[in-house]
Enzyme design. Sequence first.
Site, mmCIF file in Angstrom:
data_model
loop_
_atom_site.group_PDB
_atom_site.id
_atom_site.type_symbol
_atom_site.label_atom_id
_atom_site.label_comp_id
_atom_site.label_asym_id
_atom_site.label_seq_id
_atom_site.Cartn_x
_atom_site.Cartn_y
_atom_site.Cartn_z
ATOM 1 C CG ASP A 253 -1.822 1.223 1.289
ATOM 2 O OD1 ASP A 253 -1.747 2.069 0.382
ATOM 3 O OD2 ASP A 253 -2.596 1.372 2.262
ATOM 4 C CE LYS A 277 -5.175 3.202 0.957
ATOM 5 N NZ LYS A 277 -4.373 3.318 2.187
#
Length: 378
Positions: A253, A277
């Site tokens: 991430d 994201k």
Amino acid sequence: MSALDGQDAQELQVVAVRAHRHRAPLLRPFVTAARRTEAVEYVVAEVELAGGATGQGSAAETVAVTGESADSIAASLAGPLREAILGRRGTITELSRRITGAVPGATSAKAALEVALHDAWARRAGRPLVELLGGRLEDTLLNDMTISLEDPAVMAGHARAARERGEQILKIKLGHDITEDRERLAAVVEAAPGARLRLDANQGWTPEQAVEIIAGFEADALPIDLVEQPVAAADLAGLARVRAAVSLPIMADESVWDAEDARRLVDAGACDLLNIKLAKTGGLRGALEIAEVARTAGIECMLGAMMEPRISITAAAHLAVAHPAITMIDLDPPAWFASGLPRGGYAQDGPRLRLTGGPGLGLEPMPALADAADGGDR
Ligand SMILES: [Mg+2]
């Protein structure tokens, strides 16, 4: 090749760029190994095209992750990002590139403006954004619910409540201390039988700690689907060592912000899965580039988010539904907000998220309120 190639037949002209601030209290504190949040400061970006179509995007303050405060997001939008497209004519791709290239960093602010541009573009076409991204409005995805990093009993209580509400996948925040983390997870497993678990250490473990604790979870056969960012973002070798030493899938991430990062992770054998994201990628285009790297490498992606408002989450949902390499979503932030605004965009039948249709993101416009600094969107 991406779904957006070949969408450039029309020339658009940006006639207005606006931004307004909001503050949204959360129902309960959001706590990770990196930060604690009780209210979200965010900025709504608006793009108006010649002909009147207007779109919105949003960016939340996430200093601990992107380095951007609400002030810096507002300043980027009022300055270089606005200048990059205001009064300009160009295709959706050309205008998006102008946003990306306007200034280094500022990925959340860029995401807000780039999403607003795409919302306006899709509204102008009278189509849901998901369709312009190559996807089908009727496809759905299973969402998860995050359990903050707290004392074991508190986490157990939240996990139990989530299961009682019908949640099937719980994302468990760990990464503080491996002895305590074991106690946290044991409490959650006992409190939420039948739940599938995603663990997120938010860089909180050393590679050695990560191997030790994950191997223990494996030995106990706990119902864990993946382990997210066990070690420091820059430690690709450490991430690869953890991945080699355990069987559970390792997801990157904080290590992946753009397609180049994704390629580096793939080449290093450092992860099995990627978490995309919009606030890291600077918008939909950068996110699609990562998804394309993943598709080529045969890797699946999760579409995640910061603790962001509903506009950001709806944009992420359109992208997630559209791209075949994005098979998982972690888009629960709106469930944490005291306000449900703006209406529309998507709905959840239990944990399953479906887009509700309408032009663009399908959201009602979020008004700029004079008292926004006092929590105007409650
Ligand atoms: Mg994460």
